[in-house]
Design an enzyme around this catalytic site. Structure first.
Site, PDB file in Angstrom:
ATOM      1  N   GLU A  17       0.816  -1.222   0.000  1.00 24.65           N
ATOM      2  CA  GLU A  17       0.000   0.000   0.000  1.00 24.65           C
ATOM      3  C   GLU A  17       0.850   1.273   0.000  1.00 24.65           C
ATOM      4  OE1 GLU A  17      -4.166  -0.456   1.585  1.00 24.65           O
ATOM      5  OE2 GLU A  17      -2.930  -1.001   3.339  1.00 24.65           O
TER       6      GLU A  17
ATOM      7  N   HIS B 264      -0.417   5.305   8.286  1.00 28.07           N
ATOM      8  CA  HIS B 264      -1.558   4.444   7.943  1.00 28.07           C
ATOM      9  C   HIS B 264      -1.841   3.563   9.156  1.00 28.07           C
ATOM     10  CE1 HIS B 264      -4.371   1.746   6.187  1.00 28.07           C
ATOM     11  NE2 HIS B 264      -3.527   0.753   5.985  1.00 28.07           N
TER      12      HIS B 264
ATOM     13  N   HIS C 112      -4.173   0.864  11.633  1.00 30.33           N
ATOM     14  CA  HIS C 112      -5.093  -0.276  11.699  1.00 30.33           C
ATOM     15  C   HIS C 112      -5.698  -0.379  13.094  1.00 30.33           C
ATOM     16  CE1 HIS C 112      -4.408  -3.402   8.290  1.00 30.33           C
ATOM     17  NE2 HIS C 112      -4.203  -2.198   7.801  1.00 30.33           N
TER      18      HIS C 112
ATOM     19  N   HIS D 270     -11.192  -0.943   6.667  1.00 32.84           N
ATOM     20  CA  HIS D 270      -9.732  -1.021   6.515  1.00 32.84           C
ATOM     21  C   HIS D 270      -8.973  -0.384   7.663  1.00 32.84           C
ATOM     22  CE1 HIS D 270      -6.224  -0.769   3.405  1.00 32.84           C
ATOM     23  NE2 HIS D 270      -5.798  -1.011   4.608  1.00 32.84           N
TER      24      HIS D 270
END
Lengths: 282, 282, 282, 282
Positions: free
Chosen positions: C126, C145, C147, C215
């Site tokens: 990604e 990013h 999670h 996501h």
């Protein structure tokens, strides 16, 4: 300390289990498990006669640390064990946060909470939780008083705490809730004398534990391992109940709960695991 | 440092408690507990006169670490203590995450938040939380500013935070909620000058703490141990309230709360436990 | 490494902040804080010119560890920083769980995600999350990013994530939610090519972050410290939102959010704290 | 042990993956990732032929510790792996809390749960969970039995557990729920004989896992790494479902779930991270 005695901590069953539960446990063992060899890490079968005092007190100290590590107690809460050679005495720490308890902190009290050795150190204000239950429950060998947050909450929301899974089997059809206000009006919520201890013991009845509204809970057992295991699974079961967020939970049927409880014995696998965890942190 | 003075940290009650609470505490102690011997781990009775500065600042440093360890603060939040020899001064860390505080980081400020020693290091932008409460609350000896997430949430959902259990007794009939917008319109939410500090102190009134909408909360106390203990039990009580998920909670009656508060003293068992936990991590 | 440069990690503001936010920050600083001396633990003012590469990459490695420690990432998730000497390049780890990243794992990519040094090691699938945002957002110097579970949940329940408290001020009137299905139909949810990266960047617009349905999320910032701080407070704010359990939350008004954001700067107190925590575990 | 073999633990894919999933994985790899060099920390491509026994058992031991560390098991729960050289045998620990397992605790059983080496040590009462699934699922190479609290709850509230995010893709359109009462009436909830194991395997069907009402859950996989990864993401996905507190969750569409599952492979990045975490604690 002799390793064999140390590993027997909590397993002095001969002196502890009543006849019927011994038979039931035997039947289940026969039906479900292979005969065992004797590797070092599995506790030996109970030695004849009661557990020796040194290893019993070592287990009581370990139990204090386990209860902190597993979130059952914090600065408050306590655990005791009946004296296997004198059922009118029990061992408990003096007034101290459980995680700080060492063997020299253990005192021996009679059922009027009088120190039997002339020890004058300050004691838990709620020692009567222990004395009054030992007085009326000859089957009980160990008691834990819990302050786990989810257990506290379950004592205040007027919903029965039923077993969500098999490890909570001992919860059966629910635990009684002791509300001190019913008999004593407005108090500081503490079981700080014999009459309050008697009232709590009466609410407990023949159950494996009780919730205490606005306070916490208690679990009792055949051994230190048993009362400690029950206190942890009481906490986990309370967490599960609250995680379900008010939804209908398909809890264990009463018969399932009873069978599941027998299948769990006294949580020996957990004891070994939890003990190892606290030893690693010291 | 003299061990006796160190253990007295937070227990300099003679110089701190007002007459009436001392009487009440004495009455409860007489009713519930045995006389104590003096083992090493239980704090000695307060020494005559105020606590010495070195041990007081050591406690303040420890309090900073405890607050991080117990989840009351993170990078933000702070704790202070009034100077026992000069009530118009207080001690607080310079601008630093609490967990990083050491004795050399402590500064002494007057009630206008001016450093009394000419120290020019950067200070907390919200030091006026402390100065303005010390100004109007002569009974307050220590203040904690909390950023615990559940405490933040409780300041935003328009439900009173009542004591779910006896350890939250000091919450009484609920804490006031300070909403900075009411007096100051749109701001960055910080108590970053004297007028905002005064407004917060006014909302606090004579209470043991207050919630701050969109920000966090504060607790005050008779000692470092007291304000710190209250901040932890404020957090735990807020967690319990939210775990109940909107259900009706049978909280403590006002009289129960008052009696329970007196029964908890200043959380000495917790202080010993929490201090030992942070010392073990350094 | 020169300690001064190390402490400047993330503070190379001269090269980073736009003129207007520098003015605003300066005004707030003037209004709320005393001038500072230079104790060891507070970061020095930014050195002239961009941060040197060695300390920048050390910060990037530290950021990876902080993100794991703070629960923003686990085996998945990543953080990058734009090359201060070449805005068309950025640094990111090769394909590896963030907690395992060391300086030798850092690669330098151009905005087409081509390795500039001929490094052939496997990369994050990604990486286009980073390249396509750097392409259209010259103000952005670092991207995370995430999670974090509560952030994932917030992207799926169709409720705006508004600032519950001042530390979430940057959330303003809410973050945009990127739903990959809208432009790409059924996919494996990954931003694994340039066109998906461009779509995400378009949804992000000029915001400080975005949620990604099914996501996780992203945050951007003026520096590593800024994007990391935002990612942690995004997670905490999401937790608070969910703890409120559906109740109405009195969130920050848009003007409060804006002022609060300016007041938080780039979370320097947190960076010091979080960095110390991860260094202690290695 | 040869480091290359050790890192291949769990990656003996040639012997494990079915032809079609190998093709699909290959296609995705081609589409999304650059060719890789061979740094030390990224697992090598699978060696030809099955993994050697020593490294396989080392992985099984590590899996036990990972499952405890990641909250999938506690004193209860277990993990097994099929013998790559004899599909009618599998390896599992003897009766022991997973966190205490060492290589000498591993036993080899046939599909009737008879020890193949004459080992007489006590076994898990629920070993038939493993034997009966291996019997009817030739694709399954490893099985995890979970007691994670949120997984337990999900088996009791009559709501499908759908993938909240891409890491839960393998959950597809939901997992089957095994309710032992349907076929066996009132029991102690344990899968403690072959017929109960067969019933569970029948409920599992061709799915990647199943919930067990009032008990916990299971996940299966192509390798230890795969079943362990699935058990952790089952737990995380259950947590997310419950955090949403009854709100409608925009879960992954069935096609998204299928594509996401293929994209996750067997969670290699997680395995490296989780293994490093448990090694650091020993």
């Amino acid at each position: 300390m002799n390793r064999k005695n140390f590993l027997n901590a909590g397993f002095g069953r001969r002196g502890f289990l009543s006849g019927s539960s011994l038979l039931l446990t035997g039947a289940l063992l026969g039906a479900t498990e292979k005969s065992e060899a004797k590797p070092a890490e599995v506790p030996d079968p109970p030695a004849d006669g009661p557990q020796d005092k040194e290893s019993l007190l070592a287990d009581l100290v370990t139990a204090n640390h386990i209860l902190q590590d597993q979130g059952v107690v914090d600065g408050y809460g306590h655990v005791s064990v009946r004296n296997p050679t004198n059922p009118n005495h029990f061992y408990i720490s003096r007034w101290l946060a459980p995680d700080l308890v060492t063997p020299s902190d253990i005192v021996e009290l009679d059922l009027d909470c009088v120190s039997v050795n002339g020890d004058t150190r300050k004691l838990y204000s709620e020692r009567w939780i222990h004395s009054e239950i030992y007085r009326v429950r000859p089957d009980v060998k160990s008691i834990v008083h819990s302050h786990a947050p989810t257990v506290v909450v379950m004592g205040t929301i007027n919903e029965p705490l039923l077993p969500v899974y098999h490890m909570g089997g001992f919860l059966g059809t629910g635990l009684p809730v002791f509300d001190i206000r019913k008999s004593f009006g407005m108090t500081n919520m503490l079981i700080n004398d014999a009459s309050k201890g008697k009232a709590l013991a009466q609410t407990l009845g023949d159950k494996p534990g009780a919730l205490m509204r606005g306070h916490g809970g208690i679990t009792v057992g055949n051994s230190i391992m048993h009362s400690v295991g029950r206190s942890v699974y009481l906490k986990i079961n309370a967490e599960m109940h609250l995680q379900a967020g008010g939804r209908k939970i398909e809890t264990l049927a009463p018969e399932e709960a009873k069978l599941a409880e027998a299948g769990n014995q006294e949580f020996p696998k957990d004891w070994d695991l939890w003990k190892r965890a606290v030893l690693a942190k010291r």
